[in-house]
Motif scaffolding. Sequence first.
Motif, PDB file in Angstrom:
ATOM      1  N   ALA A 112       0.596  -1.522   0.336  1.00  0.00           N
ATOM      2  CA  ALA A 112      -0.081  -0.006   0.102  1.00  0.00           C
ATOM      3  C   ALA A 112       1.365   1.438  -0.083  1.00  0.00           C
ATOM      4  CB  ALA A 112      -0.745  -0.229   1.208  1.00  0.00           C
ATOM      5  N   GLU A 113       0.637   2.208  -1.067  1.00  0.00           N
ATOM      6  CA  GLU A 113       1.193   3.331  -0.656  1.00  0.00           C
ATOM      7  C   GLU A 113       0.529   4.384  -0.618  1.00  0.00           C
ATOM      8  OE1 GLU A 113       4.487   5.949  -3.865  1.00  0.00           O
ATOM      9  OE2 GLU A 113       3.433   4.484  -4.553  1.00  0.00           O
ATOM     10  N   TRP A 114       0.897   5.629   0.459  1.00  0.00           N
ATOM     11  CA  TRP A 114       0.252   6.928   0.436  1.00  0.00           C
ATOM     12  C   TRP A 114       1.159   7.911  -0.315  1.00  0.00           C
ATOM     13  CZ3 TRP A 114      -4.856   8.548   1.752  1.00  0.00           C
ATOM     14  CH2 TRP A 114      -5.757   7.774   1.881  1.00  0.00           C
ATOM     15  N   VAL A 155      -6.409   0.196   4.387  1.00  0.00           N
ATOM     16  CA  VAL A 155      -5.268   0.996   4.176  1.00  0.00           C
ATOM     17  C   VAL A 155      -5.932   2.488   4.363  1.00  0.00           C
ATOM     18  CG1 VAL A 155      -4.464  -0.391   2.203  1.00  0.00           C
ATOM     19  CG2 VAL A 155      -5.705   1.457   1.764  1.00  0.00           C
ATOM     20  N   SER A 156      -6.671   2.968   5.553  1.00  0.00           N
ATOM     21  CA  SER A 156      -6.897   3.996   5.850  1.00  0.00           C
ATOM     22  C   SER A 156      -5.814   4.670   6.093  1.00  0.00           C
ATOM     23  CB  SER A 156      -7.399   3.895   6.479  1.00  0.00           C
ATOM     24  OG  SER A 156      -9.416   4.258   6.379  1.00  0.00           O
ATOM     25  N   LEU A 157      -5.347   5.604   6.303  1.00  0.00           N
ATOM     26  CA  LEU A 157      -4.229   6.883   6.709  1.00  0.00           C
ATOM     27  C   LEU A 157      -4.501   7.543   7.816  1.00  0.00           C
ATOM     28  CD1 LEU A 157      -0.664   6.874   5.796  1.00  0.00           C
ATOM     29  CD2 LEU A 157      -1.373   9.448   5.422  1.00  0.00           C
ATOM     30  N   LEU A 158      -3.270   7.283   9.072  1.00  0.00           N
ATOM     31  CA  LEU A 158      -3.612   7.805  10.547  1.00  0.00           C
ATOM     32  C   LEU A 158      -2.749   9.160  10.235  1.00  0.00           C
ATOM     33  CD1 LEU A 158      -4.395   9.195  13.247  1.00  0.00           C
ATOM     34  CD2 LEU A 158      -2.689   7.241  14.475  1.00  0.00           C
ATOM     35  N   THR A 167      -3.190  17.472  -1.662  1.00  0.00           N
ATOM     36  CA  THR A 167      -3.704  16.041  -2.601  1.00  0.00           C
ATOM     37  C   THR A 167      -3.202  14.931  -1.939  1.00  0.00           C
ATOM     38  OG1 THR A 167      -4.553  17.878  -4.240  1.00  0.00           O
ATOM     39  CG2 THR A 167      -4.429  14.740  -4.651  1.00  0.00           C
ATOM     40  N   TYR A 168      -3.883  13.834  -1.441  1.00  0.00           N
ATOM     41  CA  TYR A 168      -3.588  12.967  -1.014  1.00  0.00           C
ATOM     42  C   TYR A 168      -3.846  11.444  -1.967  1.00  0.00           C
ATOM     43  CZ  TYR A 168      -1.512  14.564   3.330  1.00  0.00           C
ATOM     44  OH  TYR A 168      -0.858  15.579   4.149  1.00  0.00           O
ATOM     45  N   GLU A 169      -3.022  10.751  -2.076  1.00  0.00           N
ATOM     46  CA  GLU A 169      -3.061   9.759  -2.750  1.00  0.00           C
ATOM     47  C   GLU A 169      -3.349   7.784  -2.378  1.00  0.00           C
ATOM     48  OE1 GLU A 169      -2.986  11.776  -7.462  1.00  0.00           O
ATOM     49  OE2 GLU A 169      -1.002  10.086  -6.841  1.00  0.00           O
ATOM     50  N   CYS A 170      -4.034   6.998  -2.258  1.00  0.00           N
ATOM     51  CA  CYS A 170      -4.217   5.814  -2.360  1.00  0.00           C
ATOM     52  C   CYS A 170      -4.189   4.635  -3.176  1.00  0.00           C
ATOM     53  CB  CYS A 170      -5.251   5.638  -0.704  1.00  0.00           C
ATOM     54  SG  CYS A 170      -5.101   4.325  -0.646  1.00  0.00           S
ATOM     55  N   ARG A 171      -2.892   4.221  -3.318  1.00  0.00           N
ATOM     56  CA  ARG A 171      -2.648   2.816  -3.882  1.00  0.00           C
ATOM     57  C   ARG A 171      -2.399   1.559  -3.411  1.00  0.00           C
ATOM     58  NH1 ARG A 171      -0.641   7.757  -6.278  1.00  0.00           N
ATOM     59  NH2 ARG A 171      -0.717   8.061  -8.787  1.00  0.00           N
ATOM     60  N   PRO A 231      -4.523   5.650  -8.614  1.00  0.00           N
ATOM     61  CA  PRO A 231      -5.216   5.663  -6.673  1.00  0.00           C
ATOM     62  C   PRO A 231      -6.082   4.976  -6.945  1.00  0.00           C
ATOM     63  CG  PRO A 231      -4.683   7.643  -8.004  1.00  0.00           C
ATOM     64  CD  PRO A 231      -3.921   6.976  -9.010  1.00  0.00           C
ATOM     65  N   ILE A 232      -6.589   4.715  -6.181  1.00  0.00           N
ATOM     66  CA  ILE A 232      -8.174   3.858  -5.776  1.00  0.00           C
ATOM     67  C   ILE A 232      -9.121   4.728  -5.188  1.00  0.00           C
ATOM     68  CG2 ILE A 232      -7.957   1.430  -5.901  1.00  0.00           C
ATOM     69  CD1 ILE A 232      -7.773   1.022  -2.928  1.00  0.00           C
ATOM     70  N   ARG A 233      -7.869   5.814  -4.400  1.00  0.00           N
ATOM     71  CA  ARG A 233      -9.270   6.816  -3.238  1.00  0.00           C
ATOM     72  C   ARG A 233      -8.129   8.057  -3.293  1.00  0.00           C
ATOM     73  NH1 ARG A 233     -12.799   7.024   0.791  1.00  0.00           N
ATOM     74  NH2 ARG A 233     -13.673   9.004   0.725  1.00  0.00           N
TER      75      ARG A 233
END
Length: 190
Positions: free
Chosen positions: A44-46, A90-93, A104-108, A125-127
Amino acid sequence: MTLMAFSCLLILSLGSVSGDVVRVKPGDDVVLPCQAGEASIRAAEWSRPDLEPPETVLFYRDGHTDPALQHSLFKGRVQLVDRELKDGNVSLLLKNVSSNDAGTYECRVATGGSRRKRAIIENKPIRIIQLEVSGSNSGDVEEGNQINKNPTEGNYRIYYGSVAGFVLVCLVIVIIVVWKYRRPRESLVI
């Protein structure tokens, strides 16, 4: 027909609850939600494409975060909400948010398939989330320092509220499908 119209209206209204803009005050902690929906997540990557390279906020592979390419702005301040990536979460804290965190943050994610040594995930990115940081922290003030007694409480409520809304929509859809196919059909008598 009325039930179907109600369901569509419900889906549209709940979609705006989990929008792609997250607002937070300086000093708060925030959860940036991302749901992959895959049980076999390899990595997972942010990232923040608006930063100078390296733009990686967090890279997670083989059960560990990899700080090698992480931007210095995020070192020691980010982690996955669920390090086991249960149910594709894969939520980020992001801790102790400052105005520098706005962007802008991208989740992959990388799922299944063969393993690569590349540290960056090249999938789309999925989100994508726009983080807005504004206002002042409404926590207690002690000797000029702001103390927020429970900084993540509101953000967790938004995240879990969105998840609950999604589950509710799925439940309504299942009820409609079951109702449609289980009701007795009138037989034609000729």
